[in-house]
Design a protein around this motif. Structure first.
Motif, mmCIF file in Angstrom:
data_model
loop_
_atom_site.group_PDB
_atom_site.id
_atom_site.type_symbol
_atom_site.label_atom_id
_atom_site.label_comp_id
_atom_site.label_asym_id
_atom_site.label_seq_id
_atom_site.Cartn_x
_atom_site.Cartn_y
_atom_site.Cartn_z
ATOM 1 N N TYR A 1 2.787 -1.115 6.144
ATOM 2 C CA TYR A 1 2.927 -1.820 7.429
ATOM 3 C C TYR A 1 2.581 -3.307 7.313
ATOM 4 O O TYR A 1 2.384 -3.982 8.319
ATOM 5 C CB TYR A 1 2.038 -1.135 8.481
ATOM 6 C CG TYR A 1 2.368 0.337 8.607
ATOM 7 C CD1 TYR A 1 3.546 0.745 9.236
ATOM 8 C CD2 TYR A 1 1.544 1.314 8.049
ATOM 9 C CE1 TYR A 1 3.883 2.087 9.305
ATOM 10 C CE2 TYR A 1 1.870 2.658 8.113
ATOM 11 C CZ TYR A 1 3.045 3.034 8.741
ATOM 12 O OH TYR A 1 3.383 4.360 8.809
ATOM 13 N N ASP B 1 -2.187 -0.035 0.214
ATOM 14 C CA ASP B 1 -0.862 0.450 0.625
ATOM 15 C C ASP B 1 -0.395 -0.406 1.809
ATOM 16 O O ASP B 1 -0.878 -0.252 2.928
ATOM 17 C CB ASP B 1 -1.009 1.930 1.008
ATOM 18 C CG ASP B 1 0.295 2.561 1.485
ATOM 19 O OD1 ASP B 1 1.232 1.816 1.815
ATOM 20 O OD2 ASP B 1 0.353 3.805 1.536
ATOM 21 N N THR C 1 6.828 -0.714 1.088
ATOM 22 C CA THR C 1 8.007 0.110 1.356
ATOM 23 C C THR C 1 9.031 -0.708 2.130
ATOM 24 O O THR C 1 8.649 -1.649 2.839
ATOM 25 C CB THR C 1 7.635 1.364 2.177
ATOM 26 O OG1 THR C 1 8.823 2.108 2.430
ATOM 27 C CG2 THR C 1 6.995 1.019 3.521
ATOM 28 N N SER D 1 7.907 4.530 -1.231
ATOM 29 C CA SER D 1 6.587 4.252 -1.808
ATOM 30 C C SER D 1 5.815 5.538 -2.044
ATOM 31 O O SER D 1 4.880 5.572 -2.846
ATOM 32 C CB SER D 1 5.788 3.257 -0.964
ATOM 33 O OG SER D 1 5.603 3.717 0.335
ATOM 34 N N SER E 1 10.878 1.046 4.185
ATOM 35 C CA SER E 1 11.177 2.047 5.222
ATOM 36 C C SER E 1 10.879 1.543 6.629
ATOM 37 O O SER E 1 11.437 2.066 7.593
ATOM 38 C CB SER E 1 10.345 3.307 5.007
ATOM 39 O OG SER E 1 10.658 3.909 3.780
HETATM 40 C C1 LIG Z 1 0.567 4.354 4.839
HETATM 41 C C2 LIG Z 1 1.901 4.842 4.370
HETATM 42 N N1 LIG Z 1 2.211 4.740 3.075
HETATM 43 C C3 LIG Z 1 3.399 5.163 2.604
HETATM 44 C C4 LIG Z 1 4.332 5.720 3.434
HETATM 45 C C5 LIG Z 1 5.622 6.240 2.839
HETATM 46 O O1 LIG Z 1 6.593 5.301 2.819
HETATM 47 P P1 LIG Z 1 7.975 5.569 2.074
HETATM 48 O O2 LIG Z 1 8.980 5.803 3.147
HETATM 49 O O3 LIG Z 1 8.232 4.290 1.329
HETATM 50 O O4 LIG Z 1 7.819 6.709 1.138
HETATM 51 C C6 LIG Z 1 4.067 5.852 4.784
HETATM 52 C C7 LIG Z 1 5.057 6.460 5.685
HETATM 53 O O5 LIG Z 1 4.900 6.649 6.841
HETATM 54 C C8 LIG Z 1 2.811 5.400 5.275
HETATM 55 O O6 LIG Z 1 2.498 5.533 6.567
#
Ligand SMILES: Cc1ncc(COP(=O)(O)O)c(C=O)c1O
Length: 346
Positions: free
Chosen positions: A181, A178, A204, A84, A206
């Motif tokens: 989480y 965003d 994401t 993301s 992730s």
């Molecule tokens: C609030 C937030 N947005 C985006 C990301 C990035 O996620 P990605 O791994 O999809 O790039 C993170 C990663 O820790 C995050 O904490």
């Protein structure tokens, strides 16, 4: 003389969490302690050399189809990114000119500010209250782009839907929620993209889907905004393996719910245990907790815990410098960390 643009010459780059070898208990980057859904391994095993020879789908077709079904929107409302973070970079690139302003809360994910600075845009930080609630001024911000993680990064605070609606309705620019989480909170603002033409929700795989290493993220918004973001993306931005793994993870909603439930239960047990040891624990709706030690400085705890094999995160910024952000691992890992904290003396 420098060859760099002034914005890049002056840039303080984002500092990611450290990625050391495997001999530490790694609780510093909000990664997931559990493996991805079983279908992910099967999808990767099914790839052969010929799949590597050809370019991937430029529009991540199957991945987006699975995301559409998991998120409850149609595919033309979704774009897939290489994490993301890539999606956030496109947003900055397409909406911001030099001298424009973004609005963020403080504390929050600092990448927004770094991306804006690359573009020559300024950041207005709106301090959260002592209980990390949204300040009134944030709703009146006249920014070109407003970024808000929900739950918030670093604090874990979940903001109510009513606040997000007010933010979208009152903002003359783009509002980015965003939801990195979001799965841990069990709420999403994605349905609001139909009501608010200025809203982009990012996601994401992730965190809750355990695919940080594959780099898969999404933006969900109106087809017009998605088409605009698509103009600036690299042609084949999500690789063959990541598209296959991401699609398989999204197809297994039951595994996601089970993993999230385990992490949330561990978080609540760990938060209660730390509170019993006298730590201040900020209520979290995410897969981490922000905590303040009862004695000693956060920096001292960071170093002492690292010496014992536990990697946690410290941010050297005014409101966070005497706190630690601890990702939630397995029950066993958190139990070991709690025992270590109990045994350490300053
Ligand atoms: C609030 C937030 N947005 C985006 C990301 C990035 O996620 P990605 O791994 O999809 O790039 C993170 C990663 O820790 C995050 O904490």
């Amino acid at each position: 003389m420098s060859f760099f643009r002034p914005e890049i010459e002056a840039l303080e780059p984002y500092v990611p969490g450290r990625q050391p070898g495997r001999d530490v208990i790694k609780l510093n980057a909000n990664e997931n302690p559990y493996p991805p859904a079983p279908g992910v391994r099967a999808a990767l095993a099914a790839l052969d050399a010929d799949d590597m020879r050809l370019y991937p789908s430029a529009v991540s077709e199957r991945l987006r189809a699975e995301a559409a079904s998991a998120f409850g929107v149609s595919s033309d409302w979704i774009i897939a990114g290489n994490g993301s973070d890539e999606v956030l970079a496109w947003i900055v690139r397409v909406f911001l000119d030099r001298g424009d302003e973004i609005a963020v809360v403080d504390p929050t994910y600092t990448l927004y500010e770094v991306l804006a600075a690359m573009q020559g845009a300024r950041t207005r930080r709106h301090p959260l209250s002592d209980t990390y609630a949204l300040p009134a001024a944030f709703f009146g911000a006249k920014a070109k782009v407003t970024f808000l993680p929900n739950p918030n990064a670093q604090t874990g605070t979940l903001f109510p839907e009513e606040a997000i609606r007010r933010l979208c309705a009152g903002s003359p620019g783009i509002v980015v929620i965003d939801e990195a989480y979001g799965d841990f909170a069990g709420v999403t603002m994605m349905p609001l993209v139909r009501e608010h033409g200025n809203l982009i929700v990012t996601r994401t795989l992730s965190k809750a889907q355990s695919l940080a290493g594959m780099r898969v993220g999404f933006a969900v918004s109106t087809p017009a905004i998605i088409a605009g973001l698509c103009k600036v993306k690299d042609s084949y931005n999500v690789n063959v393996a990541s598209q296959a793994a991401g699609a398989a993870a999204l197809a297994d909603g039951a595994y996601l719910r089970a993993t999230v439930a385990k992490i949330v239960a561990t978080r609540e047990r760990f938060a209660a245990a730390l509170a019993r040891l006298g730590w201040r624990v900020v209520p979290s709706a995410a897969n981490f907790v922000l905590v303040a030690p009862p004695r000693g400085t956060a920096r001292e705890w960071l170093d002492a815990l690292e010496a014992k094999g536990f990697l946690v995160r410290h941010f050297n910024t005014p409101r966070l410098d005497n706190m630690l952000r601890i990702s939630i691992g397995t029950d066993e890992q958190m139990h070991a960390l709690r025992a270590c904290i109990d045994a350490l003396r300053f």
